[in-house]
Design an enzyme around this catalytic site. Structure first.
Site, short mmCIF file in Angstrom:
data_model
loop_
_atom_site.label_atom_id
_atom_site.label_comp_id
_atom_site.label_asym_id
_atom_site.label_seq_id
_atom_site.Cartn_x
_atom_site.Cartn_y
_atom_site.Cartn_z
N THR A 107 2.73 -3.91 10.67
CA THR A 107 2.54 -4.89 9.60
C THR A 107 3.80 -5.03 8.76
O THR A 107 3.74 -5.47 7.62
CB THR A 107 1.35 -4.47 8.70
OG1 THR A 107 1.61 -3.13 8.25
CG2 THR A 107 0.04 -4.52 9.43
N PRO A 143 8.09 -3.27 8.09
CA PRO A 143 8.93 -2.09 8.33
C PRO A 143 8.27 -0.82 7.82
O PRO A 143 7.36 -0.88 7.00
CB PRO A 143 10.17 -2.39 7.49
CG PRO A 143 9.69 -3.30 6.42
CD PRO A 143 8.58 -4.12 6.99
N SER A 197 5.62 1.25 -1.65
CA SER A 197 5.06 0.75 -0.40
C SER A 197 5.89 -0.43 0.02
O SER A 197 6.69 -0.94 -0.75
CB SER A 197 3.62 0.31 -0.60
OG SER A 197 3.60 -0.87 -1.35
N LYS A 198 5.68 -0.87 1.29
CA LYS A 198 6.52 -1.97 1.76
C LYS A 198 6.28 -3.23 0.96
O LYS A 198 7.09 -4.13 0.93
CB LYS A 198 6.35 -2.20 3.26
CG LYS A 198 4.96 -2.15 3.78
CD LYS A 198 4.98 -2.06 5.32
CE LYS A 198 3.66 -1.54 5.84
NZ LYS A 198 3.68 -1.14 7.20
N ARG A 199 5.12 -3.28 0.27
CA ARG A 199 4.85 -4.51 -0.47
C ARG A 199 5.52 -4.56 -1.83
O ARG A 199 5.63 -5.60 -2.44
CB ARG A 199 3.34 -4.67 -0.66
CG ARG A 199 2.68 -5.00 0.66
CD ARG A 199 1.20 -5.15 0.46
NE ARG A 199 0.52 -4.52 1.58
CZ ARG A 199 -0.77 -4.56 1.78
NH1 ARG A 199 -1.53 -5.19 0.93
NH2 ARG A 199 -1.30 -3.97 2.81
#
Ligand code: GLU
Length: 507
Positions: free
Chosen positions: A15, A17, A263-265
């Site tokens: 979803t 990296p 987090s990646k977000r």
């Protein structure tokens, strides 16, 4: 623990990296497997098509390679439990969901999104939160309240449905986490999670449990964000009649500046890199550099990561992968969240730079000089490296800290230069030129120059600053007397004269 018993897996979803937490999970799994002579598996959990991001899988493989975390089995490596993509295992999940249905641990639910939205609204109007659970499931549209015939007809008429897990209420479920200890969950508080979606695709919970069992996973080491799913997973194992693996939920990594979980977000809001290697955002021209592109060594990155939530119980901090494998233990993983500190990451890089990467610094400098057609002896180059390496954390920083050993400063620090544009400075510089010219070349050493310039000159503070400006162009750099010695009499005087004429031009 039996040595060949350990089988662990890293099971990322494609979803996006991997972020620091993700790669740390991979590392801990790898260290644990290697420590016990076990097997480390890479499984791609691509059940959620809506969140699929192209490039992610390639990114995961390249990151693992960069960190030298090599799976023994799995995507890209093959193995006896092929395929290692969940998207290619639908037939398997079908068999097992049918088993749950047969045993009465799962049921069909026909409620439409609209029905469920209505329920949510009704509950919310009463100040409550709707959840599909043991208390209200018989009031909803599912197979629990249907006769066999009704269900048969409904399934045949192509009604859209999901399959839910039937939680047995009234149990205080006792669980054990290797890091957090004993945990008790009241099953009254659990909802009947969807196991198979309306498009026939297994959810993460179902696929994950089945795969961990079939792939003979002995220890599930994963991020703390999965702790709330542990009860459901344990109940699924129980429903299937399978042995339950050991669980260990790794602490979260938090942003030191208090912006919360990384987090990646939320990569944008952070003041440190979050990705191990660069991430090219699909369908855009955006490239987010990772630790690799910023000049961190993989050994330093892995060393830093290993100590981000675990400690070996000894004072040392620098460890090779081999040593980490030898020392690693789940008992020494912290329970509480970890604050990430970029300064510490830089410190690790510096240590590796100084201890192991001098040759790479040398090659980098050679290349810089070759491009500028500067031919300089090896010994001089090594001396420069030894003199300046303490000041840098990354190879690419060497030039900005050593250029003045090779080239004339091409400009002067403007603030200071403007302040000193006067006749007195010219006079001071001339005095210094005379002093240095009168020093015989063999005596042009840092020790002699120090006593010459600090003992014989009255206004030594300003003179030394002027000399630094003349030699370096800015007011930083290593010990001035060593710079003088390194540049030698002729070059030093040339640079001082140049500053003098630049000032003269200005006044
Ligand atoms: N697919 C999950 C993730 O991307 C893995 C969770 C697990 O390890 O059980 O985080």
């Amino acid at each position: 623990m039996s040595r060949d018993f350990v089988r662990v897996r890293f099971a990322p979803s494609p979803t996006g990296p991997l972020h620091l937490g993700g790669i740390r999970t991979a590392l801990y799994n790898y260290l644990f497997a290697k420590k016990h002579g076990g097997t480390f598996i890479l499984r791609i959990e691509d059940t959620d098509k809506k969140r699929f991001v192209s490039n992610s899988e390639l990114y995961i493989l390249e990151t693992l390679k960069w960190c030298q975390i090599e799976p023994d089995e799995g995507v890209g490596y093959g193995g006896p439990h092929f395929p290692y993509y969940q998207s290619k295992r639908w037939n398997i999940y079908r068999i097992y969901i049918n088993k749950l249905l047969e045993k009465g641990y799962a049921y069909y639910a026909f409620d439409t999104d609209k029905d469920l939205d209505k329920k949510r609204k009704e509950y919310s109007n009463r100040g409550l939160t709707f959840s599909y659970n043991s208390k209200n499931r018989i009031t909803l549209n599912n197979s629990l309240t249907m006769t066999r015939e009704e269900l048969h007809t409904k399934l045949k008429s192509c009604y859209s449905y999901v399959i839910r897990f039937k939680i047995k209420p009234g149990e205080k479920l006792k669980m054990h986490d290797l890091i957090r200890g004993n945990i008790i969950v009241d099953t009254d508080h659990l909802d009947d999670k969807v196991l198979l979606k309306s498009d026939g695709v297994a959810t993460y919970h179902l696929a994950n449990t089945i795969d961990d069992h079939l792939m003979k996973i002995t220890h599930v080491l994963r991020g703390e964000e999965w702790l709330p799913s542990m009860s459901l997973h344990i109940l699924l194992y129980r429903a299937f009649g399978w042995n339950i693996p050991y669980f260990a939920h790794l602490p979260l990594i938090l942003n030191k500046n208090g912006k919360g979980k990384i987090s990646k977000r939320n990569a944008d809001g952070l003041d440190f890199p979050i990705f191990p290697i660069q991430w090219e955002v699909p369908d855009s021209h955006i490239i987010i550099p990772g630790y690799r592109e910023l000049g961190y060594f993989p050994e330093a990155f892995v060393n830093m990561l290993a100590l981000l939530g675990w400690n070996p119980g000894i004072k040392r901090e620098i460890f090779s992968m081999k040593e980490l494998i030898h020392l690693f233990s789940l008992e020494r993983i912290k329970k509480s969240s970890i604050y990430f500190d970029i300064k510490k990451a830089n410190w690790f890089n510096k240590k590796y730079l100084i201890n192991e990467k001098k040759k790479e610094v040398f090659t980098f400098l050679c290349e810089k000089l070759r491009k500028r057609s500067i031919d300089i002896g090896k010994d001089y180059l090594w001396k420069v490296i030894h003199l300046t390496i303490d000041r840098i954390h990354f190879i690419h920083e060497i030039w900005e800290h050593s250029f003045y050993f090779f080239i004339y400063p091409d400009s002067y620090e403007a603030n200071f230069f403007n302040k000193i544009c006067n006749r007195n400075t010219v006079y001071q510089l001339e005095k210094a030129i005379v002093l240095l010219s009168d020093t015989a070349s063999p005596l042009f050493t840092s020790v002699n120059l120090k006593s010459l310039l600090t003992e014989t000159i009255k206004e030594k503070k300003i003179i030394l600053k002027l000399l630094r400006l003349a030699l370096v162009g800015i007011l930083i750099g290593i010990d001035l007397f060593i710079i003088l010695e390194m540049l030698g009499k002729e070059e030093s005087i040339r640079r001082i004269k140049k500053l003098r004429s630049n000032i003269k031009e200005k006044i």
